[in-house]
Design an enzyme around this catalytic site. Structure first.
Site, short mmCIF file in Angstrom:
data_model
loop_
_atom_site.label_atom_id
_atom_site.label_comp_id
_atom_site.label_asym_id
_atom_site.label_seq_id
_atom_site.Cartn_x
_atom_site.Cartn_y
_atom_site.Cartn_z
N CYS A 246 0.82 -1.21 0.00
CA CYS A 246 0.00 0.00 0.00
C CYS A 246 0.86 1.27 0.00
CB CYS A 246 -0.97 -0.03 1.17
SG CYS A 246 -2.27 1.18 1.00
N HIS A 330 -3.77 -5.08 -0.31
CA HIS A 330 -3.42 -5.61 1.01
C HIS A 330 -3.39 -7.12 1.04
CE1 HIS A 330 -3.43 -1.81 3.27
NE2 HIS A 330 -4.24 -1.43 2.30
N GLU A 332 -2.32 -8.87 3.27
CA GLU A 332 -2.59 -9.32 4.65
C GLU A 332 -4.09 -9.31 4.94
OE1 GLU A 332 -1.92 -6.36 3.84
OE2 GLU A 332 -2.79 -4.89 5.22
#
Lengths: 351, 1060
Positions: A246, A330, A332
């Site tokens: 990001c 993202h 994650e």
């Protein structure tokens, strides 16, 4: 509930009712189209300074989990507090019944002193932002307040940890440059048996003993992070693996010599398709960003890694020969799909 | 890309419980996707009322049974290079697996597009399925597959009671259920093993949340989940019987994405290319889960997901099966973004099942793990409460919403909550009203407290309305929570109009919102719309110069895909004629609710309130009420009174035909014969009338479809009972009683008139004598056994009625014919159930003609000149019954319709067309030449004597019960006497049946007797439960025997529709 309203920079306004902390607030108004994951989103430091409008009309259905710190890390949230400045929804759930819920959304917002407004046609609001671009705005209860542009501040400095924190006992050591890192980045590394050394955003980590660098997400304009960019340049000299997420993608690009720009209304959702360059693979990703890398300005030893299938914007870059890569989305997740978590494996393999 | 040139597509056949209109939608989408690529499409589907079998879609249509025997012959004839199995439900899938097992796919070098047979088998065979999922450490319920009762008992002991039984390869969960003890288990497994080779004994997960995901995968391994859905009803209730909500409401990010990740892992592991559905049980107390099942094909849920999100799953799945990547296909809604994404919803969708259980005698109202519903509705709102209340109204069961109804619930609430019936959601509201706590209801019902809390909010608002009366603040809140004007007015004992006026004065109105797949992130190019009071602006501008076509609502008995065909045909023709079209409908199983069918689709209620709001905003040039069956037809007067311009026949004329009293009077005036009749006034008067004309008599309410509450009475006592039932049903409209004429033929006239003159017409003939509802009857076109004079009279009377009512558009008249005299029994000034049948058999599109007539245009169809009596082939339409799904239902036909669907086939003779259509309903030809014959009444026995002789002459062994046996003996036909249950003697008929001794059972109850003898019922029911071919109608029995004995199945013509 007290009457309240949302006022935008262009003069448009929406009437609703206050259901959070009873105080006005100014900020940048952005929308997110995800249908689940408000506890994760609200605590994502990338939202610093922003008033978040959710397009899904029913929010708070499953309440809010309890705070629980394990191994120095908050388990149920992406940081230790709510990061958004204000919340705009259509309806909030008064009660919550989920087995994991400790309190209602409303109680959580009030406790964290976050203003919130309900009864808003967030679809209408979103269409306005889509057409005119992201705008400054405010939630007003009584009395006026000024617009406030958070992007003029160094938001990263506000959300970054002030000291070095270490997590885990893995053999490989990864420096996490905390420009507003979500906890799940740390969890994803710990899960792969990595020792994480979380350093403040402007800390010169190049003197540390490490095997790789993780550049985190974070709020605001990447160009504010001059110190970080300089440190990344040094790290690139050292040549150990670098993985950015990001804001980390934008910072790596800036460090490499490319440029970034502000998107009209950003990507904030859990359904963005990203093509992996040179393959027929397309991944559904979770996103939350207002700025992007200008692919045209990439130096010749760099190449695009991912591209957004919807609007063609850059979603990641990588160095042609060295172990440096980053993504705009993202991997994650939290909230959102976990389809690209394999990037952590790729990174760990490089260490 | 190596694309096939010619593809064989298998449809799903007749609509039945568990397999309904959703496959017309998926098949039509698949055809469109293939045609776009220039691929020749050969479709096999005997469901003549579908849109997919219309002339504009597939290149060739075979109205033949979707079963290996016929499909193999079609393959030999057509030589396609690929076959598609995933678009015709379980029927197509099973057929494909059988073809593959027989080596026919390999033999003809036929490539299976999309998901391969191996993957299908992995998902369909429970044991394989469990093993495959275990390979990737995905949890499934603990289970064991068994092939005998002994094994079942063993397995159940190991897992521990209660357990679940499941049957492989069964659509809609047939034969599945919770079992408490060994006795129950024995019975269930014994039964299941008659139609399945294995049964699964499983861990019991009742009370867990039930969640579904629709997953898509392309050949490059790109995966998306298009939608997840949460069942309001927990595990234990079949998803087809559950209220389903999209997206999930009570799942956290962790749960949502955990299940999503598993879904993708599973689809990858199984190697599915295209679309599949995955169902989970999710613990209400932790994140533990089980994968319950995977459907490697388009399903009812995928149709729902498509409509709920705007993502055209079937179309995309078809493209993927050709080899496209998800990233290569455009998102048809935005036309800017691509199909590789996951829709974000900014609204809530509630699907509710539509049951029609009161139509069946002896059927339990309880709902559970077997599907009984015949249709569904889908409501969209920006609050759960709004969508829920809309959905309840859409069911059209006389409810104004969740609360404020004319409803007296006297049931035992505790019992109803723990053993739910079709009334479940209303009972929950009632329980809350009676002071039950959310916790208590959750304990009893297993419904998640979040949903209960929402229902509580509605109940509380309803009480506030009763207590406080109307104020601006409250009215706005009521509207936001989905209360309709009519609901509010009923609660306050006011007229709907009054509430509407107050609302208008206060400036409260609904807003029009778009379904755009991306929650407003990108502009949408399509008008896929709904109304909501939870908004502050419209998404769209009026479309301008438009015509509204009102759809047919939920499928139910008597109203299903045929009306959708009418609506879609009308919309398409209007577009051809240059009009903008607006469709209003709320049935997710239809093609009419595909947003690319019309210019604007309002997925919303067909109520006066919604239609007026849409009308007010769009200001169309006219409204068409004659295509969608009874729902729009019943609104005609009200819409007309409100000043809307109805296209076609006037509302006054519609009323004159629908109102039994007015219509009967009109016939008297026109000097048209009809059965003796009388309007119901007092009870005594009616009884007197009946005694005067003589029993049996027919009681008929007005404005009904498919004979709801229509009954034949044979005695004073029966009549009294029916009178009470009819009065409950209709208070606004009159009920008439008429003489019921026995032994008459039934004839129908389907026609279109323009300015009172008939422009196209078709006469059809029922095989069954009058007394079997026209929806259940076997219908033949052109008629095969009518006097020329009778036909002439039918024409004359039809012309008279058309002229007098100044009909402009479609209509249907039903006649009785006896001794060359005809009597009118019914007239509908709208498209009828048989319009697709007559249109497709005659190849004259009656709807196109009707559309032109309504618009005042010259009729372009060639029909006016061509006579539909002179075809050199025969079309035969047969009803599809779903008795095997409805435990205890008496499988006979009478004046109330009970069939769930229909098929039609074409042949060179009546026998051939009949035989094909019967086979297309799933009827199996006798496996052995043993027939049980039990016929009530000497008159009937006499009538079937000739056919009994034919049977015997053709080598069939006849078994008969007492009276039939005696009769046959008297007439010199050899037979074996067999004993009914009450006779308590061997050989006993039921044990013979259970042991599979009969190839065919013919049980004709004594005609028109409402409650047939217990023993006869047992014979019929046993035949259904043990999958023995059963015939219960005398005329059908005769025709079947003649067909069986004269035709060779192997020589039936294999011809496409286009070749006739």
């Amino acid at each position: 509930m007290r009457h309240s309203k949302v006022v935008l920079e262009d003069g448009s306004f929406f009437h609703g009712f206050s259901f959070g902390f009873e105080q006005g607030v100014s900020g940048e108004v952005v929308f997110n189209t995800g249908m689940v994951g408000y506890p994760e989103s609200f605590t994502d430091p990338s939202y610093k300074g922003q008033i978040l409008a959710l397009t899904y009309p029913l929010i708070g259905n499953y309440g809010v989990p309890e705070k629980s710190i394990r191994g120095g890390l908050e388990e149920n949230f992406e940081s230790e507090k709510i990061q958004i400045s204000g919340l705009i929804v259509d309806e909030f759930s008064r009660n919550a019944f989920h087995w994991g819920s400790k309190k209602t959304l409303q109680a959580w917002l009030v406790e964290n002193k976050i203003p919130a407004i309900c009864g808003i046609d967030t679809r209408a609001l979103t269409k306005k932002l889509r057409e005119k671009g992201v705008m400054l705005g405010k939630i007003m209860i009584d009395g006026d307040l000024d617009f406030h542009d958070p992007n003029k501040e160094n938001l990263v400095a506000e959300v970054s940890e002030k000291k070095i924190i270490e997590y885990g006992n893995g053999k490989k050591r990864v420096v996490l440059v905390d420009t507003g890192a979500k906890n799940n980045i740390i969890r994803c590394l710990l899960k792969r048996d990595i020792k994480v050394i979380r350093v403040p955003w402007d800390y010169d980590f190049t003197s540390l003993d490490y095997d790789g660098v993780m550049l985190s997400n974070g709020p605001g304009d990447p160009k504010m992070c001059i110190a970080t960019i300089n440190n990344i340049r040094k790290a690139m000299q050292i040549g150990k693996p670098i993985f950015g997420i990001c804001l980390g993608n934008q910072l790596l690009a800036l460090a490499a010599g490319a440029d970034t720009y502000k998107l009209k209304y950003g990507h904030r959702s859990q359904n963005q398709p990203c093509m992996m360059q040179g393959t027929k693979r397309c991944f559904i990703t979770s996103q939350n960003h207002g700025f992007a890398v200008d692919e045209k300005t990439l130096p010749k030893d760099w190449e695009p890694f991912f591209t957004n299938l919807n609007d063609g914007t850059n979603e990641g870059i990588k160095h042609k020969t060295k172990p440096f890569f980053s993504v705009q989305f993202h991997p994650e997740a939290n909230p959102g799909p976990v389809d690209t978590e394999f990037l952590f494996d790729d990174f760990v393999r490089l260490l | 890309m190596d694309k096939p040139k010619k593809v064989l597509l298998l449809g799903s056949g007749a609509l039945k419980i568990g397999e309904a209109g959703e496959f017309d939608y998926s098949g039509s989408q698949a055809i469109k996707a293939l045609k776009e690529e220039g691929i020749e499409v050969i479709l096999v589907n005997p469901n003549i009322a579908t849109i997919q079998t219309s002339e504009h879609l597939a290149d060739k249509v075979y109205f033949l049974p979707v079963e290996p025997f016929f499909v193999a012959k079609i393959i030999e004839k057509e030589r396609p290079d690929a076959i598609m199995l995933s678009f015709g439900g379980q029927t197509a899938l099973n057929c494909g697996v059988e073809l593959s097992r027989a080596g026919l796919l390999k033999k003809h070098n036929l490539k299976v597009l999309g998901t391969q047979i191996k993957a299908i088998e992995d998902t369909e065979d429970r044991q394989l399925f469990v093993e495959r999922l275990a390979e990737i450490e995905v949890k499934t319920p603990r289970s064991r597959a068994v092939k005998t009762v002994v094994e079942a008992i063993d397995a159940a002991k190991e897992i521990g009671y209660p357990i679940m039984t499941r049957v492989a390869f069964a659509l809609g969960g047939r034969g599945s259920g919770a079992v408490k003890d060994e006795a129950e288990l024995t019975e269930k497994v014994q039964q299941a093993l008659t139609f399945a080779s294995q049964v699964l004994i499983e861990e019991y997960l009742n009370g867990w949340k039930e969640i579904e995901y629709e997953v898509v995968r392309d050949q490059y391994d790109n995966c998306i989940t298009v939608c997840n859905m949460e069942n309001f009803d927990p595990m234990g209730i079949h998803t087809g019987e559950s209220i389903v909500v999209a997206p999930s409401q009570t799942l956290t990010n962790h749960e949502y994405h955990k299940l999503r990740e598993i879904a993708i892992k599973v689809i990858r592991h199984l190697g599915i290319v295209g679309e599949c559905n995955i169902q989970y049980a999710l613990s209400p107390e932790s994140d533990d889960y089980r994968v319950i099942e995977v459907n490697a094909r388009l399903s009812r849920s995928s149709a729902l997901a498509s409509k709920a999100t705007g993502y055209p799953l079937a179309f995309i799945a078809a493209k993927l099966s050709l080899g496209y990547g998800l990233f290569e296909i455009k998102n048809h809604i935005t036309k800017k973004t691509m199909a590789c994404f996951e829709p974000a919803l900014d609204y809530v969708v509630v699907k509710m099942p539509k049951w029609d259980l009161q139509k069946f005698r002896n059927v339990s109202k309880q709902i559970g793990s077997e599907m009984k519903s015949v249709g569904e509705v889908m409501a969209i709102g920006r609050k759960f409460e709004e969508a829920l209340q809309k959905a309840i109204r859409m069911l059209q069961i006389g409810m104004y919403g969740l609360v404020c109804n004319r409803l007296n619930i006297e049931n035992n609430i505790d019992e109803e909550l723990s053993r739910p019936t079709d009334m479940r959601v209303l009972i929950v509201a009632e329980a809350l009203k009676k002071g039950y706590s959310v916790d208590r209801i959750n304990e009893l019902s297993g419904i998640d407290k979040w949903f209960l809390d929402k229902i509580k909010a509605i109940v509380e608002l309803g009480s506030r309305l009763k207590k406080d009366g109307i104020s601006k603040g409250l009215l706005l809140e009521l509207k936001k929570y989905g209360f309709s004007d009519a609901q509010i007015s009923f609660s306050l004992d006011k007229k709907e109009e009054e509430i509407r006026n107050i609302r208008k004065q206060l400036g409260i109105k609904p807003f029009i919102k778009q379904i755009d797949t991306l929650a407003a992130e990108y502009p949408a190019e399509t008008n896929y719309l709904f109304l909501t009071y939870n908004a502050s602006e419209h998404d769209i501008k009026p479309i301008g110069k438009s015509i509204i076509v009102l759809g047919s609502g939920a499928y139910k008995i008597g109203s299903s895909v045929e009306f959708d065909w009418c609506c879609v045909s009308c919309v398409l023709h209007l577009r051809e004629l240059g009009h903008n079209t607006i469709m209003i409908n709320f049935n997710p199983e239809t093609v009419s609710t595909d947003y690319d069918m019309c210019d604007s689709l309002y997925f919303d209620e067909l109520s006066f309130e919604s239609i007026s709001e849409i009308h007010e905003y769009e200001k169309p040039d006219g409204v068409i009420v004659s295509m969608g069956g009874q729902i729009p037809n019943n609104l005609a007067l009200k819409l007309d009174k409100a000043g809307m311009k109805l296209l076609g026949t006037s509302a006054a004329s519609i009323d004159q035909a629908e109102d039994r009293f007015k219509f009967s009077k009109l016939l008297d005036e026109l000097n048209v014969d009809q059965p003796e009749w009388k309007e119901l006034t007092t009870h005594q008067d009616t009884i007197n009338f009946a005694s005067q004309v003589g029993y049996p008599v027919l009681v008929r309410p007005s404005y009904v479809l498919s004979g709801a509450a229509m009954s034949v009475a044979f005695s004073n006592q029966e009549l009294s009972e029916f009178l009470t039932k009819a009065a409950d049903l209709s208070q606004e409209h009159p009920v008439v009683i008429s003489k019921f004429i026995t032994d008459a033929k039934e004839i129908e006239m389907d026609a279109v008139a323009k300015n009172g003159k008939i422009v196209v017409n078709a006469i059809t003939e029922h095989i069954e004598n009058a007394g079997v509802h026209s929806g259940d009857a076997t219908i033949v076109m052109p008629p095969q056994a009518l006097f020329f004079d009778t036909i002439k009279k039918v024409h004359q009377v039809s012309e008279k009625i058309a002229a007098h009512l100044d009909i402009n558009g479609p209509f249907n008249i039903q006649f009785l014919a006896k001794d060359n005299q005809i009597k009118v029994i019914e007239c509908n000034l709208r498209a009828s159930r048989s319009f697709p049948f007559v249109s497709k058999i005659s190849k004259i599109n009656f709807i196109n003609a009707a559309t032109e007539a309504m618009l005042g245009l010259p009729i372009s169809e060639p029909g006016s000149a061509k006579s539909t009596l002179e075809l050199d082939y025969v079309g035969c339409k047969a009803a599809q019954f779903s008795f095997s799904r409805l435990k205890g239902a008496d499988p006979t036909s009478n004046v109330e319709m009970t069939s769930t669907g229909e098929v039609a086939c074409i042949g060179k003779s009546l026998e051939e067309a009949f035989m094909k259509s019967l086979l297309a309903t799933g009827f199996k030809l006798p496996k052995q030449k043993t027939v049980l014959l039990t016929v009530g009444g000497d008159k009937n026995r006499y009538k079937i004597l000739e056919e009994a002789r034919i049977l015997h002459d053709n080598g069939y062994v006849i078994y008969a019960t007492q009276h039939t046996s005696m009769f046959l003996n008297d007439n010199g036909i050899k037979n074996t006497r067999i004993f009914k249950v009450y006779e308590k003697q061997e050989p006993d008929v039921l044990s013979f049946m259970m042991n599979g001794r009969f190839g065919l059972v013919i049980n004709v109850p004594n005609q028109y007797k409402q409650i047939a003898l217990d023993d006869d019922y047992k014979i019929r029911r046993c035949a259904v439960d043990f999958s023995i071919p059963l015939i219960t109608n005398l005329q059908i029995a005769k025709l079947l025997i003649r067909s069986l004995c004269t035709l060779d199945k192997d020589k039936l013509e294999i011809k496409a529709w286009q070749e006739y």
